[in-house]
Write a protein that holds these residues in place. Structure first.
Motif, PDB file in Angstrom:
ATOM      1  N   THR A   1      -1.800  10.156   0.659  1.00  0.00           N
ATOM      2  CA  THR A   1      -3.251  10.075   0.488  1.00  0.00           C
ATOM      3  C   THR A   1      -3.617   9.005  -0.520  1.00  0.00           C
ATOM      4  O   THR A   1      -4.494   8.175  -0.276  1.00  0.00           O
ATOM      5  N   THR A   2      -2.930   9.022  -1.641  1.00  0.00           N
ATOM      6  CA  THR A   2      -3.152   8.034  -2.695  1.00  0.00           C
ATOM      7  C   THR A   2      -1.851   7.298  -2.947  1.00  0.00           C
ATOM      8  O   THR A   2      -0.818   7.920  -3.213  1.00  0.00           O
ATOM      9  N   GLY A   3      -1.906   5.981  -2.878  1.00  0.00           N
ATOM     10  CA  GLY A   3      -0.722   5.176  -3.106  1.00  0.00           C
ATOM     11  C   GLY A   3      -0.490   4.922  -4.583  1.00  0.00           C
ATOM     12  O   GLY A   3      -1.213   5.412  -5.457  1.00  0.00           O
ATOM     13  N   THR A   4       0.551   4.138  -4.880  1.00  0.00           N
ATOM     14  CA  THR A   4       0.935   3.868  -6.265  1.00  0.00           C
ATOM     15  C   THR A   4       0.976   2.371  -6.535  1.00  0.00           C
ATOM     16  O   THR A   4       1.127   1.550  -5.622  1.00  0.00           O
ATOM     17  N   LEU A   5       0.830   2.033  -7.804  1.00  0.00           N
ATOM     18  CA  LEU A   5       1.040   0.684  -8.308  1.00  0.00           C
ATOM     19  C   LEU A   5       2.206   0.730  -9.272  1.00  0.00           C
ATOM     20  O   LEU A   5       2.246   1.587 -10.166  1.00  0.00           O
ATOM     21  N   GLY A   6       3.143  -0.174  -9.128  1.00  0.00           N
ATOM     22  CA  GLY A   6       4.293  -0.196 -10.019  1.00  0.00           C
ATOM     23  C   GLY A   6       5.072  -1.488  -9.866  1.00  0.00           C
ATOM     24  O   GLY A   6       4.699  -2.379  -9.096  1.00  0.00           O
ATOM     25  N   LEU A   7       6.179  -1.574 -10.599  1.00  0.00           N
ATOM     26  CA  LEU A   7       6.967  -2.802 -10.608  1.00  0.00           C
ATOM     27  C   LEU A   7       8.132  -2.753  -9.624  1.00  0.00           C
ATOM     28  O   LEU A   7       8.694  -3.790  -9.285  1.00  0.00           O
ATOM     29  N   ARG A   8       8.520  -1.579  -9.189  1.00  0.00           N
ATOM     30  CA  ARG A   8       9.623  -1.479  -8.240  1.00  0.00           C
ATOM     31  C   ARG A   8       9.149  -1.775  -6.827  1.00  0.00           C
ATOM     32  O   ARG A   8       8.082  -1.329  -6.408  1.00  0.00           O
ATOM     33  N   PRO A   9       9.939  -2.539  -6.054  1.00  0.00           N
ATOM     34  CA  PRO A   9       9.584  -2.789  -4.646  1.00  0.00           C
ATOM     35  C   PRO A   9       9.452  -1.471  -3.892  1.00  0.00           C
ATOM     36  O   PRO A   9      10.140  -0.490  -4.191  1.00  0.00           O
ATOM     37  N   SER A  10       8.561  -1.459  -2.923  1.00  0.00           N
ATOM     38  CA  SER A  10       8.286  -0.227  -2.181  1.00  0.00           C
ATOM     39  C   SER A  10       8.514  -0.454  -0.695  1.00  0.00           C
ATOM     40  O   SER A  10       8.774  -1.564  -0.240  1.00  0.00           O
ATOM     41  N   ARG A  11       8.387   0.627   0.046  1.00  0.00           N
ATOM     42  CA  ARG A  11       8.533   0.558   1.495  1.00  0.00           C
ATOM     43  C   ARG A  11       7.406   1.343   2.150  1.00  0.00           C
ATOM     44  O   ARG A  11       6.702   2.115   1.495  1.00  0.00           O
ATOM     45  N   GLY A  12       7.251   1.147   3.456  1.00  0.00           N
ATOM     46  CA  GLY A  12       6.284   1.938   4.198  1.00  0.00           C
ATOM     47  C   GLY A  12       5.079   1.135   4.634  1.00  0.00           C
ATOM     48  O   GLY A  12       4.918  -0.048   4.308  1.00  0.00           O
ATOM     49  N   GLU A  13       4.225   1.784   5.384  1.00  0.00           N
ATOM     50  CA  GLU A  13       2.993   1.192   5.878  1.00  0.00           C
ATOM     51  C   GLU A  13       1.843   2.171   5.664  1.00  0.00           C
ATOM     52  O   GLU A  13       2.063   3.365   5.462  1.00  0.00           O
ATOM     53  N   MET A  14       0.642   1.640   5.687  1.00  0.00           N
ATOM     54  CA  MET A  14      -0.550   2.475   5.656  1.00  0.00           C
ATOM     55  C   MET A  14      -1.619   1.753   6.474  1.00  0.00           C
ATOM     56  O   MET A  14      -1.523   0.554   6.725  1.00  0.00           O
ATOM     57  N   SER A  15      -2.618   2.478   6.895  1.00  0.00           N
ATOM     58  CA  SER A  15      -3.668   1.877   7.713  1.00  0.00           C
ATOM     59  C   SER A  15      -5.031   2.143   7.097  1.00  0.00           C
ATOM     60  O   SER A  15      -5.248   3.151   6.413  1.00  0.00           O
ATOM     61  N   ILE A  16      -5.956   1.192   7.346  1.00  0.00           N
ATOM     62  CA  ILE A  16      -7.348   1.320   6.916  1.00  0.00           C
ATOM     63  C   ILE A  16      -8.217   1.129   8.145  1.00  0.00           C
ATOM     64  O   ILE A  16      -8.101   0.120   8.850  1.00  0.00           O
ATOM     65  N   VAL A  17      -9.073   2.101   8.400  1.00  0.00           N
ATOM     66  CA  VAL A  17     -10.019   2.010   9.505  1.00  0.00           C
ATOM     67  C   VAL A  17     -11.379   1.650   8.927  1.00  0.00           C
ATOM     68  O   VAL A  17     -11.868   2.303   8.000  1.00  0.00           O
ATOM     69  N   ASP A  18     -11.973   0.587   9.443  1.00  0.00           N
ATOM     70  CA  ASP A  18     -13.228   0.093   8.888  1.00  0.00           C
ATOM     71  C   ASP A  18     -14.316   1.166   8.897  1.00  0.00           C
ATOM     72  O   ASP A  18     -14.490   1.884   9.890  1.00  0.00           O
ATOM     73  N   ASN A  19     -15.030   1.256   7.785  1.00  0.00           N
ATOM     74  CA  ASN A  19     -16.161   2.177   7.655  1.00  0.00           C
ATOM     75  C   ASN A  19     -17.318   1.413   7.016  1.00  0.00           C
ATOM     76  O   ASN A  19     -17.486   1.422   5.796  1.00  0.00           O
ATOM     77  N   PRO A  20     -18.126   0.699   7.827  1.00  0.00           N
ATOM     78  CA  PRO A  20     -19.202  -0.128   7.254  1.00  0.00           C
ATOM     79  C   PRO A  20     -20.214   0.655   6.437  1.00  0.00           C
ATOM     80  O   PRO A  20     -20.938   0.067   5.624  1.00  0.00           O
ATOM     81  N   ALA A  21     -20.293   1.964   6.625  1.00  0.00           N
ATOM     82  CA  ALA A  21     -21.251   2.772   5.868  1.00  0.00           C
ATOM     83  C   ALA A  21     -20.760   3.123   4.477  1.00  0.00           C
ATOM     84  O   ALA A  21     -21.515   3.661   3.659  1.00  0.00           O
TER      85      ALA A  21
END
Length: 650
Positions: A405-425
């Protein structure tokens, strides 16, 4: 050319010395100092009430209104009458707003007597500096007030028209009074310092970029450095109908039919349908000509300015640095606000010393002081030796999947994918709130709580490896400081300040033109989050602003774009967040909506400009995002769409 004569003088001195003769050269009589010079500063010794007030029509080399006569720019002047002042330098504020809209926090206009003579100048510059041995010039852009020609919004007419005034002050252009009598500026040294907020400061940047002789310094406040970047961001449109053609009409002082052809050309040249950068915008981009600048530059900008964004001062500052231009910078926490209205006494004193140094040749030490002055928190100011922070570097920060649900920020390389569906509202307020919950149309990445203070200083970049199901999409990014603090309410009615009922006076006053202005205080709120910086990109412009290329659905692309420049110190315990959305109908006018974007996290990065103490770790690693409580804060109350209020004014 002086070197041979110096060599000859040295040879003569040597011969005389060998002959045993000692001849002392006659002592040159020191030129008498005018009364306004007291040590290393100017003092208010001249009578403001009796100062010379006059208007001059300066002839330019252009005729963009097509009437067969050279266009003329009106300069309203006020200067000391006393002969003892000698020749004086000029402080100039060139503006399109002197009659249509007003200047400053109180929207002051120029005022004239029945015979057309100027009686009131907006702002405090005339009241304060004329008694100190300066002239003040308030210049009306072409096509505004009494000037002829038509406004072309950052173009050749605007820049060359104001430049002509500097040429006239230095005897290189013709000027005349209203009755046609020739006007000569025999009373000035020819040294000019330009100052102004927003559009006024923008023309100062543009005139300095011509390298005109006589312009010694500029003080651009919240100023534009590239008009493309005022209306676009990496191909993403900020506005369609509210562009240069509309703005030219907004300030127009000529009959509509006279300047409509110019406005039609502005609309055609601005390429609103595509968002492309072209020759029209190149003419209005001052950054490449920073190498021509002869003037020193003192920049002031609000770090939370959503009108003239911080990319304007940052790219101009960097280009000036590469050109070796002497410079100084103030960065406040406010939005589109003049320092006179958020740090008044210190600003007036600093301007006084700056102009004394560059226009009166008084060595008061200002150029030996720290280069940067930055507001860290409401009314908490620090001096820094440089900007960005000395030793700052770009830290590559990885994006992780986190808990899904919530991703992370860090210095270690990561793996995986995520998707964003446009929501103009989706509005900004909802996009940044409650980062641990699912909100359609956004992806949030959080750092672990900071273990020590972290300074972010400079321009952050976002690089995303994406696959899109449509030929194009907009991508939007926000860097967020999560943590409760007292913050400047830069999205309030006056962008971080509020008017008080008391006044302070800076300079001499007369009944028609006083030097007193409403005092202000900071408008602050307690908020759980602060958006530090934003950025947008039209993905078709990912590789070129001049030649966009559509994306092939199902194919991977790398899209890299800058966010606006920023400077902040995040205290230990705060959480850094990156919020990604697609089309942003609040700040931009997307040309394509409705896409789904797949992001390859292993090949996506946040480039974070940081300054670290020796041995310090920038971001602690985290595999799961921390829990953050950040309901939609008051500082991010719903604001109007950018298109409804995009006017570089103040």
């Amino acid at each position: 050319m002086a070197f041979p004569s110096l060599r000859r003088a040295a040879l003569v001195a040597a011969v005389i010395g060998l002959a045993g003769l000692v001849i002392a050269p006659p002592a040159a009589a020191a030129a008498p100092r005018p009364p306004h010079i007291k040590g290393t500063e100017t003092a208010p010794v001249y009578d403001y009430a009796s100062a010379v007030r006059e208007s001059v029509w300066v002839t330019t080399k252009l005729d963009n209104d097509g009437d067969g006569a050279p266009d003329k720019v009106v300069v309203d002047l006020v200067r000391p009458r006393e002969a003892a002042a000698g020749k004086v330098p000029v402080i100039m504020d060139a503006s399109p707003y002197y009659q249509c809209c007003g200047r400053g926090n109180e929207s002051e206009l120029k005022e004239y007597a029945a015979d057309g003579s100027v009686t009131k100048f907006p702002l405090f510059y005339d009241n304060y500096f004329v008694p100190r041995g300066y002239a003040f010039a308030a210049v009306d852009f072409n096509g505004t007030s009494r000037s002829t020609g038509c406004g072309d919004v950052g173009g050749r007419e605007e820049i060359e028209g104001v430049k002509a005034v500097i040429d006239w002050l230095n005897g290189r252009a013709k000027g005349a009074y209203a009755d046609g009598t020739p006007a000569r500026a025999s009373w000035t040294t020819g040294k000019v310092g330009m100052i102004g907020k927003s559009w006024d400061g923008s023309v100062a940047n543009g005139v300095a970029a011509t390298g005109v002789e006589g312009l010694e310094t500029i003080v651009p406040i919240a100023a534009i450095s590239s008009w493309y970047d005022y209306y676009r961001d990496n191909g993403a449109l900020y506005t369609i109908d509210g562009g240069p053609a509309w703005l030219s009409g907004y300030v127009n002082g000529r009959p509509d039919e006279v300047c409509q052809p110019v406005r039609d050309a502005l609309y055609e040249g601005s390429a609103n349908a595509t968002g492309d950068y072209n020759s029209f915008w190149a003419e209005r981009n001052f950054v490449p000509d920073a190498r021509k600048v002869r003037a020193s530059v003192f920049i002031a900008h609000g770090i939370n300015d959503n009108n003239v964004e911080t990319k304007h001062f940052a790219q101009w500052w960097d280009a000036l640095a590469r050109a070796g231009v002497p410079r100084k910078i103030w960065l406040g926490q406010e939005g589109h606000v003049d320092p006179f209205d958020f740090r008044r006494a210190e600003w007036v004193d600093t301007l006084h010393r700056w102009f004394d140094y560059w226009l009166q040749d008084l060595d008061n030490g200002i150029m030996r002081e720290p280069m940067a002055t930055i507001e860290r928190a409401p009314d908490v100011w620090v001096d820094e030796p440089a900007w960005p922070a000395r030793g700052a570097f770009t830290l590559p920060v990885s994006l992780g999947a986190g808990d899904g649900t919530t991703g992370t920020l860090g210095l270690r390389p990561s793996r995986g994918e995520m998707s964003i569906v446009d929501n103009p509202a989706l509005r900004e307020r909802a996009a940044v709130a409650n980062p641990n919950t699912v909100v359609a149309g956004r992806s949030v990445f959080l750092s672990a709580p900071l273990e020590r203070n972290l300074r972010i200083s400079g321009t952050a970049t976002v690089s995303l490896r994406v696959k899109v199901d449509k030929p194009n999409t907009e991508i939007s990014a926000r860097l967020v400081d999560y943590g409760t603090a007292t913050r400047i309410n830069y999205q309030g009615a006056k962008e971080g300040i509020r008017n008080l009922t008391t006044e302070s006076c800076h300079g001499a006053s007369i009944p028609a033109d006083d030097a007193c202005y409403l005092e202000t205080a900071k408008d602050v709120v307690t908020a759980d989050a602060a958006i530090m910086t934003r950025g947008w990109v039209d993905a078709a412009h990912r590789d070129s602003l001049t030649r966009p290329t559509q994306l092939r659905p199902g194919r991977w692309y790398t899209v890299t774009f800058d966010l606006n420049a920023h400077d902040a110190v995040l205290p230990a315990g705060r959480v850094l967040g990156l919020v990604l959305t697609l089309s942003d109908t609040q700040y931009t006018v997307p040309t394509s909506t409705g896409a789904t974007v797949q992001v390859d996290l292993s090949r996506s990065r946040l480039g974070l400009p940081v300054s670290l103490a020796p041995g310090a770790t920038a971001l602690p690693d985290a595999t799961v995002a921390p829990k953050v409580s950040a309901p939609a804060p008051r500082v991010y109350a719903e604001e109007p769409d950018r298109e409804s209020g995009l006017i570089p004014q103040g």
